[in-house]
Design a protein around this motif. Sequence first.
Motif, PDB file in Angstrom:
ATOM      1  N   GLY A  45       0.821  -1.202   0.000  1.00 10.51           N
ATOM      2  CA  GLY A  45       0.000   0.000   0.000  1.00 10.51           C
ATOM      3  C   GLY A  45       0.851   1.247   0.000  1.00 10.51           C
ATOM      4  O   GLY A  45       1.971   1.261   0.531  1.00 10.51           O
ATOM      5  N   ALA A  46       0.307   2.302  -0.591  1.00 13.73           N
ATOM      6  CA  ALA A  46       0.936   3.623  -0.563  1.00 13.73           C
ATOM      7  C   ALA A  46      -0.145   4.634  -0.223  1.00 13.73           C
ATOM      8  O   ALA A  46      -1.239   4.592  -0.783  1.00 13.73           O
ATOM      9  CB  ALA A  46       1.568   3.965  -1.912  1.00 13.73           C
ATOM     10  N   GLY A  47       0.129   5.545   0.709  1.00 16.72           N
ATOM     11  CA  GLY A  47      -0.840   6.560   1.071  1.00 16.72           C
ATOM     12  C   GLY A  47      -2.155   5.965   1.533  1.00 16.72           C
ATOM     13  O   GLY A  47      -2.202   5.068   2.380  1.00 16.72           O
ATOM     14  N   GLY A  48      -3.265   6.439   0.934  1.00 13.61           N
ATOM     15  CA  GLY A  48      -4.582   5.935   1.289  1.00 13.61           C
ATOM     16  C   GLY A  48      -4.729   4.453   1.042  1.00 13.61           C
ATOM     17  O   GLY A  48      -5.512   3.776   1.720  1.00 13.61           O
ATOM     18  N   GLY A  49      -3.977   3.905   0.087  1.00 13.12           N
ATOM     19  CA  GLY A  49      -4.014   2.463  -0.163  1.00 13.12           C
ATOM     20  C   GLY A  49      -3.506   1.668   1.020  1.00 13.12           C
ATOM     21  O   GLY A  49      -3.892   0.505   1.207  1.00 13.12           O
ATOM     22  N   GLY A  50      -2.645   2.280   1.841  1.00 12.39           N
ATOM     23  CA  GLY A  50      -2.160   1.603   3.025  1.00 12.39           C
ATOM     24  C   GLY A  50      -3.246   1.385   4.055  1.00 12.39           C
ATOM     25  O   GLY A  50      -3.322   0.310   4.675  1.00 12.39           O
ATOM     26  N   SER A  51      -4.106   2.385   4.242  1.00 14.42           N
ATOM     27  CA  SER A  51      -5.209   2.228   5.196  1.00 14.42           C
ATOM     28  C   SER A  51      -6.195   1.179   4.709  1.00 14.42           C
ATOM     29  O   SER A  51      -6.741   0.404   5.509  1.00 14.42           O
ATOM     30  CB  SER A  51      -5.922   3.568   5.422  1.00 14.42           C
ATOM     31  OG  SER A  51      -6.476   4.057   4.210  1.00 14.42           O
ATOM     32  N   VAL A  52      -6.435   1.124   3.400  1.00 11.23           N
ATOM     33  CA  VAL A  52      -7.308   0.085   2.838  1.00 11.23           C
ATOM     34  C   VAL A  52      -6.703  -1.296   3.077  1.00 11.23           C
ATOM     35  O   VAL A  52      -7.399  -2.240   3.471  1.00 11.23           O
ATOM     36  CB  VAL A  52      -7.536   0.324   1.332  1.00 11.23           C
ATOM     37  CG1 VAL A  52      -8.306  -0.838   0.719  1.00 11.23           C
ATOM     38  CG2 VAL A  52      -8.285   1.631   1.095  1.00 11.23           C
ATOM     39  N   ALA A  53      -5.398  -1.420   2.862  1.00 13.04           N
ATOM     40  CA  ALA A  53      -4.721  -2.708   3.039  1.00 13.04           C
ATOM     41  C   ALA A  53      -4.867  -3.222   4.470  1.00 13.04           C
ATOM     42  O   ALA A  53      -5.215  -4.386   4.691  1.00 13.04           O
ATOM     43  CB  ALA A  53      -3.240  -2.574   2.680  1.00 13.04           C
ATOM     44  N   LEU A  54      -4.635  -2.356   5.453  1.00 16.42           N
ATOM     45  CA  LEU A  54      -4.656  -2.801   6.849  1.00 16.42           C
ATOM     46  C   LEU A  54      -6.065  -3.107   7.333  1.00 16.42           C
ATOM     47  O   LEU A  54      -6.284  -4.097   8.044  1.00 16.42           O
ATOM     48  CB  LEU A  54      -4.015  -1.750   7.750  1.00 16.42           C
ATOM     49  CG  LEU A  54      -2.530  -1.435   7.499  1.00 16.42           C
ATOM     50  CD1 LEU A  54      -1.962  -0.635   8.667  1.00 16.42           C
ATOM     51  CD2 LEU A  54      -1.711  -2.686   7.265  1.00 16.42           C
ATOM     52  N   THR A  55      -7.044  -2.275   6.962  1.00 17.57           N
ATOM     53  CA  THR A  55      -8.411  -2.542   7.415  1.00 17.57           C
ATOM     54  C   THR A  55      -8.990  -3.776   6.736  1.00 17.57           C
ATOM     55  O   THR A  55      -9.870  -4.440   7.294  1.00 17.57           O
ATOM     56  CB  THR A  55      -9.324  -1.336   7.140  1.00 17.57           C
ATOM     57  OG1 THR A  55      -9.227  -0.954   5.751  1.00 17.57           O
ATOM     58  CG2 THR A  55      -8.927  -0.138   7.990  1.00 17.57           C
ATOM     59  N   TYR A  56      -8.486  -4.113   5.558  1.00 13.10           N
ATOM     60  CA  TYR A  56      -8.907  -5.323   4.855  1.00 13.10           C
ATOM     61  C   TYR A  56      -8.268  -6.563   5.470  1.00 13.10           C
ATOM     62  O   TYR A  56      -8.948  -7.574   5.722  1.00 13.10           O
ATOM     63  CB  TYR A  56      -8.542  -5.193   3.376  1.00 13.10           C
ATOM     64  CG  TYR A  56      -8.484  -6.477   2.586  1.00 13.10           C
ATOM     65  CD1 TYR A  56      -9.567  -7.348   2.526  1.00 13.10           C
ATOM     66  CD2 TYR A  56      -7.329  -6.816   1.879  1.00 13.10           C
ATOM     67  CE1 TYR A  56      -9.506  -8.524   1.784  1.00 13.10           C
ATOM     68  CE2 TYR A  56      -7.264  -7.981   1.132  1.00 13.10           C
ATOM     69  CZ  TYR A  56      -8.351  -8.838   1.088  1.00 13.10           C
ATOM     70  OH  TYR A  56      -8.275  -9.995   0.353  1.00 13.10           O
ATOM     71  N   LEU A  57      -6.984  -6.505   5.750  1.00 11.52           N
ATOM     72  CA  LEU A  57      -6.240  -7.690   6.167  1.00 11.52           C
ATOM     73  C   LEU A  57      -6.364  -7.997   7.655  1.00 11.52           C
ATOM     74  O   LEU A  57      -6.355  -9.164   8.050  1.00 11.52           O
ATOM     75  CB  LEU A  57      -4.759  -7.520   5.811  1.00 11.52           C
ATOM     76  CG  LEU A  57      -4.438  -7.483   4.309  1.00 11.52           C
ATOM     77  CD1 LEU A  57      -2.989  -7.066   4.096  1.00 11.52           C
ATOM     78  CD2 LEU A  57      -4.715  -8.829   3.656  1.00 11.52           C
ATOM     79  N   ALA A  58      -6.458  -6.972   8.488  1.00 12.91           N
ATOM     80  CA  ALA A  58      -6.486  -7.190   9.940  1.00 12.91           C
ATOM     81  C   ALA A  58      -7.540  -6.312  10.603  1.00 12.91           C
ATOM     82  O   ALA A  58      -7.229  -5.470  11.435  1.00 12.91           O
ATOM     83  CB  ALA A  58      -5.103  -6.925  10.534  1.00 12.91           C
ATOM     84  N   PRO A  59      -8.818  -6.494  10.233  1.00 20.40           N
ATOM     85  CA  PRO A  59      -9.873  -5.655  10.818  1.00 20.40           C
ATOM     86  C   PRO A  59     -10.056  -5.936  12.307  1.00 20.40           C
ATOM     87  O   PRO A  59      -9.870  -7.065  12.757  1.00 20.40           O
ATOM     88  CB  PRO A  59     -11.117  -6.044  10.013  1.00 20.40           C
ATOM     89  CG  PRO A  59     -10.838  -7.445   9.552  1.00 20.40           C
ATOM     90  CD  PRO A  59      -9.361  -7.505   9.300  1.00 20.40           C
ATOM     91  N   LYS A  60     -10.425  -4.914  13.021  1.00 17.35           N
ATOM     92  CA  LYS A  60     -10.599  -5.046  14.469  1.00 17.35           C
ATOM     93  C   LYS A  60     -12.054  -5.362  14.801  1.00 17.35           C
ATOM     94  O   LYS A  60     -12.955  -4.595  14.485  1.00 17.35           O
ATOM     95  CB  LYS A  60     -10.180  -3.742  15.158  1.00 17.35           C
ATOM     96  CG  LYS A  60     -10.095  -3.831  16.669  1.00 17.35           C
ATOM     97  CD  LYS A  60      -9.482  -2.569  17.242  1.00 17.35           C
ATOM     98  CE  LYS A  60      -9.272  -2.671  18.737  1.00 17.35           C
ATOM     99  NZ  LYS A  60      -8.599  -1.464  19.283  1.00 17.35           N
ATOM    100  N   GLY A  61     -12.272  -6.516  15.401  1.00 17.35           N
ATOM    101  CA  GLY A  61     -13.594  -6.873  15.897  1.00 17.35           C
ATOM    102  C   GLY A  61     -14.591  -7.325  14.861  1.00 17.35           C
ATOM    103  O   GLY A  61     -15.784  -7.410  15.153  1.00 17.35           O
ATOM    104  N   MET A  62     -14.156  -7.618  13.642  1.00 18.63           N
ATOM    105  CA  MET A  62     -15.082  -8.091  12.605  1.00 18.63           C
ATOM    106  C   MET A  62     -14.319  -8.853  11.539  1.00 18.63           C
ATOM    107  O   MET A  62     -13.082  -8.809  11.505  1.00 18.63           O
ATOM    108  CB  MET A  62     -15.868  -6.929  11.992  1.00 18.63           C
ATOM    109  CG  MET A  62     -15.033  -5.846  11.350  1.00 18.63           C
ATOM    110  SD  MET A  62     -16.046  -4.451  10.720  1.00 18.63           S
ATOM    111  CE  MET A  62     -16.570  -3.703  12.249  1.00 18.63           C
ATOM    112  N   ASP A  63     -15.068  -9.555  10.666  1.00 20.23           N
ATOM    113  CA  ASP A  63     -14.397 -10.273   9.591  1.00 20.23           C
ATOM    114  C   ASP A  63     -14.087  -9.310   8.447  1.00 20.23           C
ATOM    115  O   ASP A  63     -14.484  -8.146   8.462  1.00 20.23           O
ATOM    116  CB  ASP A  63     -15.244 -11.456   9.112  1.00 20.23           C
ATOM    117  CG  ASP A  63     -16.620 -11.043   8.598  1.00 20.23           C
ATOM    118  OD1 ASP A  63     -16.735  -9.959   7.980  1.00 20.23           O
ATOM    119  OD2 ASP A  63     -17.589 -11.793   8.819  1.00 20.23           O
TER     120      ASP A  63
END
Length: 359
Positions: A45-63
């Motif tokens: 990920g780069a920039g905003g793509g990094g936040s998408v990558a992390l929330t997709y791969l390791a979401p907190k409290g949900m699938d």
Amino acid sequence: MVEHTTHRKPVNALVLGGGAPNFSLMTGALLAFEEAGLQFDVVTGAGGGGSVALTYLAPKGMDRASALKNSLNLGISDEIYRFVPMNYKVFQKYGRMADAYRFLLSKMPGYRRVMNQTNMTKGQKLASDLIQAWWAISTPALVTPWSKGLCAHTPFIKDLVDFSKLKLIREEVYLNSYCLTDHKMQIFSKEQITPEVFGATGAFPFIYPPAEKYGKSYIEGATEEAFNFQGVVKFIKDTGKMVDNIVIFNSFGNTEYLQPPRSLWAAYGQSIISALIPLDRANLDIFYNRLEEWNEAQHDEEMMIRALRLDFPIPDQWEYTALDWSRSNLERLFHLGYQQGKAFLRQHSQVLGMEAAAA
């Protein structure tokens, strides 16, 4: 030594380019991938793509699927956005007083109920957004001519990403950040990524102050390289595995994003986008040229790398509002991304190692 053997499942890489207001294009496409069972070996990920990558791969409290759908709750209710066209959920005030205020808010009874919009009705989401707007307005902060930025380093990310789970997932993850101290790009792996490191990967100048980490100053990697192809190279070096397919999300591929501004705030947003769009193009051109050189030099077809780009064509009638942070815009971008993701799978499912195309 790089491994690349026949009769095996292909190694797939996902490259999420920079992009913040249009991030729901990416989360929509990823939902289509998740539903179809497509898996990646490495995600960069780069920039905003990094936040998408992390929330997709390791979401907190949900699938993962739920987290991708939940991304829409970063938007602002249209009834509010019509009068206050800015995203106070993503861009929050900077400083110790602001941090202390947000910490005290998080301990207040009912805070989680306000913040969790997953199962709320439209009216409940509006009420939640109004409360969050008041919290944003009342947050104490002091900006002076000597301040290095306006906003805190994405404090919301701790509510979206489980950083301890990130280190345990199957996929390798790499985010980029530009080091102002060494004047070169830094690639962070999942073992290194913390909330503070994530702040360093998204510190866009003026909006965010440079992030201090390991005694050095960092800004957003997408200011220099809008696509983190270096992360794919690092994956190959770290694991010894050759990548077969590189899937590229080109969310800033639309020249129509640039329109006559409707307001001073819109003009400011376009001053950022007008630099990122040509940077995206230049980075892609360089990548394709280098990839062509690599493939031409290979005598073994198994060593060649395939680039699969997913573009997101914005309909003409959306052009003036395509960069809005309103909930309605994020929703329609999400649905467009979802449909483009399904179409992409129908075209490329076989080479990606999927048994059947998405329905």
